[in-house]
Design a protein around this motif. Sequence first.
Motif, PDB file in Angstrom:
ATOM      1  N   ASN A 112       4.830   4.084   0.893  1.00 55.03           N
ATOM      2  CA  ASN A 112       5.228   3.163   1.965  1.00 55.03           C
ATOM      3  C   ASN A 112       5.755   3.912   3.181  1.00 55.03           C
ATOM      4  O   ASN A 112       5.514   3.502   4.322  1.00 55.03           O
ATOM      5  N   ARG A 113       6.475   4.994   2.954  1.00 53.55           N
ATOM      6  CA  ARG A 113       7.097   5.737   4.055  1.00 53.55           C
ATOM      7  C   ARG A 113       6.142   6.726   4.714  1.00 53.55           C
ATOM      8  O   ARG A 113       6.223   6.961   5.917  1.00 53.55           O
ATOM      9  N   ASP A 114       5.257   7.334   3.913  1.00 54.32           N
ATOM     10  CA  ASP A 114       4.375   8.356   4.485  1.00 54.32           C
ATOM     11  C   ASP A 114       3.017   8.347   3.781  1.00 54.32           C
ATOM     12  O   ASP A 114       2.687   9.272   3.036  1.00 54.32           O
ATOM     13  N   PRO A 115       2.205   7.320   4.011  1.00 51.72           N
ATOM     14  CA  PRO A 115       0.904   7.216   3.330  1.00 51.72           C
ATOM     15  C   PRO A 115      -0.088   8.301   3.744  1.00 51.72           C
ATOM     16  O   PRO A 115      -1.089   8.515   3.059  1.00 51.72           O
ATOM     17  N   ARG A 116       0.180   8.991   4.849  1.00 48.07           N
ATOM     18  CA  ARG A 116      -0.743  10.029   5.331  1.00 48.07           C
ATOM     19  C   ARG A 116      -0.481  11.402   4.715  1.00 48.07           C
ATOM     20  O   ARG A 116      -1.153  12.369   5.062  1.00 48.07           O
ATOM     21  N   TRP A 117       0.477  11.471   3.830  1.00 50.63           N
ATOM     22  CA  TRP A 117       0.824  12.743   3.196  1.00 50.63           C
ATOM     23  C   TRP A 117      -0.175  13.016   2.067  1.00 50.63           C
ATOM     24  O   TRP A 117       0.036  12.659   0.919  1.00 50.63           O
ATOM     25  N   VAL A 118      -1.252  13.675   2.384  1.00 52.14           N
ATOM     26  CA  VAL A 118      -2.372  13.862   1.458  1.00 52.14           C
ATOM     27  C   VAL A 118      -1.956  14.645   0.212  1.00 52.14           C
ATOM     28  O   VAL A 118      -2.431  14.358  -0.898  1.00 52.14           O
ATOM     29  N   ASP A 119      -1.072  15.612   0.366  1.00 52.89           N
ATOM     30  CA  ASP A 119      -0.733  16.498  -0.745  1.00 52.89           C
ATOM     31  C   ASP A 119      -0.027  15.807  -1.905  1.00 52.89           C
ATOM     32  O   ASP A 119       0.047  16.376  -3.002  1.00 52.89           O
ATOM     33  N   ILE A 120       0.500  14.605  -1.695  1.00 53.23           N
ATOM     34  CA  ILE A 120       1.227  13.962  -2.800  1.00 53.23           C
ATOM     35  C   ILE A 120       0.296  13.189  -3.733  1.00 53.23           C
ATOM     36  O   ILE A 120       0.688  12.823  -4.838  1.00 53.23           O
ATOM     37  N   TYR A 121      -0.947  12.932  -3.325  1.00 54.84           N
ATOM     38  CA  TYR A 121      -1.827  12.096  -4.146  1.00 54.84           C
ATOM     39  C   TYR A 121      -2.228  12.732  -5.482  1.00 54.84           C
ATOM     40  O   TYR A 121      -2.360  12.009  -6.482  1.00 54.84           O
ATOM     41  N   PRO A 122      -2.412  14.054  -5.570  1.00 53.04           N
ATOM     42  CA  PRO A 122      -2.637  14.627  -6.896  1.00 53.04           C
ATOM     43  C   PRO A 122      -1.454  14.402  -7.836  1.00 53.04           C
ATOM     44  O   PRO A 122      -1.645  14.147  -9.033  1.00 53.04           O
ATOM     45  N   PHE A 123      -0.221  14.479  -7.298  1.00 52.19           N
ATOM     46  CA  PHE A 123       0.961  14.211  -8.110  1.00 52.19           C
ATOM     47  C   PHE A 123       0.985  12.745  -8.546  1.00 52.19           C
ATOM     48  O   PHE A 123       1.406  12.423  -9.658  1.00 52.19           O
ATOM     49  N   LEU A 124       0.550  11.866  -7.654  1.00 53.45           N
ATOM     50  CA  LEU A 124       0.494  10.436  -7.966  1.00 53.45           C
ATOM     51  C   LEU A 124      -0.463  10.188  -9.125  1.00 53.45           C
ATOM     52  O   LEU A 124      -0.138   9.459 -10.075  1.00 53.45           O
ATOM     53  N   PRO A 135      -3.745   3.812 -14.706  1.00 49.35           N
ATOM     54  CA  PRO A 135      -4.617   4.209 -13.591  1.00 49.35           C
ATOM     55  C   PRO A 135      -4.882   3.082 -12.602  1.00 49.35           C
ATOM     56  O   PRO A 135      -5.161   3.339 -11.434  1.00 49.35           O
ATOM     57  N   GLU A 136      -4.780   1.827 -13.057  1.00 53.85           N
ATOM     58  CA  GLU A 136      -5.002   0.713 -12.135  1.00 53.85           C
ATOM     59  C   GLU A 136      -3.936   0.692 -11.036  1.00 53.85           C
ATOM     60  O   GLU A 136      -4.224   0.362  -9.879  1.00 53.85           O
ATOM     61  N   ILE A 137      -2.697   1.088 -11.383  1.00 52.32           N
ATOM     62  CA  ILE A 137      -1.635   1.163 -10.381  1.00 52.32           C
ATOM     63  C   ILE A 137      -1.842   2.375  -9.486  1.00 52.32           C
ATOM     64  O   ILE A 137      -1.695   2.303  -8.257  1.00 52.32           O
ATOM     65  N   GLY A 138      -2.196   3.513 -10.087  1.00 51.70           N
ATOM     66  CA  GLY A 138      -2.446   4.711  -9.300  1.00 51.70           C
ATOM     67  C   GLY A 138      -3.569   4.514  -8.293  1.00 51.70           C
ATOM     68  O   GLY A 138      -3.453   4.902  -7.126  1.00 51.70           O
ATOM     69  N   VAL A 139      -4.653   3.875  -8.740  1.00 51.99           N
ATOM     70  CA  VAL A 139      -5.796   3.622  -7.853  1.00 51.99           C
ATOM     71  C   VAL A 139      -5.400   2.660  -6.732  1.00 51.99           C
ATOM     72  O   VAL A 139      -5.803   2.849  -5.571  1.00 51.99           O
ATOM     73  N   ALA A 140      -4.622   1.643  -7.061  1.00 55.51           N
ATOM     74  CA  ALA A 140      -4.189   0.685  -6.040  1.00 55.51           C
ATOM     75  C   ALA A 140      -3.338   1.376  -4.972  1.00 55.51           C
ATOM     76  O   ALA A 140      -3.455   1.075  -3.774  1.00 55.51           O
ATOM     77  N   MET A 141      -2.488   2.319  -5.383  1.00 56.35           N
ATOM     78  CA  MET A 141      -1.673   3.056  -4.416  1.00 56.35           C
ATOM     79  C   MET A 141      -2.547   3.947  -3.538  1.00 56.35           C
ATOM     80  O   MET A 141      -2.299   4.094  -2.335  1.00 56.35           O
ATOM     81  N   MET A 142      -3.558   4.556  -4.128  1.00 52.26           N
ATOM     82  CA  MET A 142      -4.469   5.381  -3.329  1.00 52.26           C
ATOM     83  C   MET A 142      -5.216   4.522  -2.314  1.00 52.26           C
ATOM     84  O   MET A 142      -5.442   4.947  -1.174  1.00 52.26           O
ATOM     85  N   ASP A 143      -5.587   3.309  -2.722  1.00 53.57           N
ATOM     86  CA  ASP A 143      -6.239   2.390  -1.781  1.00 53.57           C
ATOM     87  C   ASP A 143      -5.342   2.105  -0.584  1.00 53.57           C
ATOM     88  O   ASP A 143      -5.808   2.072   0.565  1.00 53.57           O
ATOM     89  N   ARG A 144      -4.050   1.889  -0.861  1.00 53.75           N
ATOM     90  CA  ARG A 144      -3.109   1.631   0.232  1.00 53.75           C
ATOM     91  C   ARG A 144      -2.997   2.838   1.151  1.00 53.75           C
ATOM     92  O   ARG A 144      -2.931   2.706   2.376  1.00 53.75           O
ATOM     93  N   GLY A 145      -2.988   4.029   0.560  1.00 54.02           N
ATOM     94  CA  GLY A 145      -2.893   5.228   1.369  1.00 54.02           C
ATOM     95  C   GLY A 145      -4.120   5.458   2.217  1.00 54.02           C
ATOM     96  O   GLY A 145      -4.019   5.882   3.377  1.00 54.02           O
ATOM     97  N   LEU A 146      -5.291   5.149   1.665  1.00 55.23           N
ATOM     98  CA  LEU A 146      -6.542   5.385   2.383  1.00 55.23           C
ATOM     99  C   LEU A 146      -6.666   4.518   3.632  1.00 55.23           C
ATOM    100  O   LEU A 146      -7.367   4.885   4.575  1.00 55.23           O
ATOM    101  N   ILE A 147      -5.990   3.378   3.643  1.00 51.60           N
ATOM    102  CA  ILE A 147      -6.001   2.522   4.834  1.00 51.60           C
ATOM    103  C   ILE A 147      -5.414   3.268   6.032  1.00 51.60           C
ATOM    104  O   ILE A 147      -5.845   3.078   7.173  1.00 51.60           O
TER     105      ILE A 147
END
Length: 268
Positions: A112-124, A135-147
């Motif tokens: 929510n605070r920094d969706p453009r921080w690409v380096d955190i997605y592998p940790f997610l 994984p359904e929650i992880g994928v949903a969060m990645m979708d939000r970040g990709l926006i």
Amino acid sequence: MVIKIKESQKWLGLVANIAIALFALIGVVVMQENGQLGGLSAELGLSTASAKQAQEQEALKLRLTKTAPTFGFDNLIADWVFLKYIQYFGDSEARSQTGYGLNTLYFEIIINRDPRWVDIYPFLSTGISYYLGKPEIGVAMMDRGLIALSPEIDPQAWRVWRFKGLDEFLLLGDIRASIRSHEMAAEWVFGTPDERFAPLFRQTARFLREDPDNTLVRFQAWSSVYYETNDKLVRDRAKQALLSLGARMRKDEAGNERFFLPADKVKE
């Protein structure tokens, strides 16, 4: 004169907001150092409270952080919460008692605070899709970040599509979604310093469309998971998946494990 006064008031208001934010952040740091904000140091310092109680206290503080004003310091808050997550995740002794139930809450704040921080997605992906088994929650969060992302914003943004596609394929079994994610990864990586990966992503999408149970595709996917993580649990899971596919393992000169697929295991 009136205009100058108004401009001075705006400037003073800005300074006041910055000062408030800085005082808040200083308070956070002090509380963290004193063990008042949970995390590894706090849990180790609790002699009478259980690890479960410590986790409940940390959850409360995270919820307060999630709703608290940031005064425009969103990225700084995301950084701080990520550091707390590393402390939490790395405390294996406490996690053996409580599990990793707060992983989702940490990443909700960070995304929510920094969706453009690409380096955190592998940790997610590791923390939510693998450790929590959600994984359904992880994928949903990645979708939000990709926006909020694009190759223009960060040339490495294609990595989010790649991790999303792997989670969809290997953990969710959502072949259609994985095909799209790999096609988007190929599109976003093109024109970046990593565009050499574009043919691989297109090939993966094509193979998934033609034969989703193809051993070679699964071997490539699990190999990516194995080589792109340093986490022991995830790496062990990928290793077992590779061996179950019939892959062979050998060590290189540096002692690193390398996998290869015998010719008789690859479909023509």
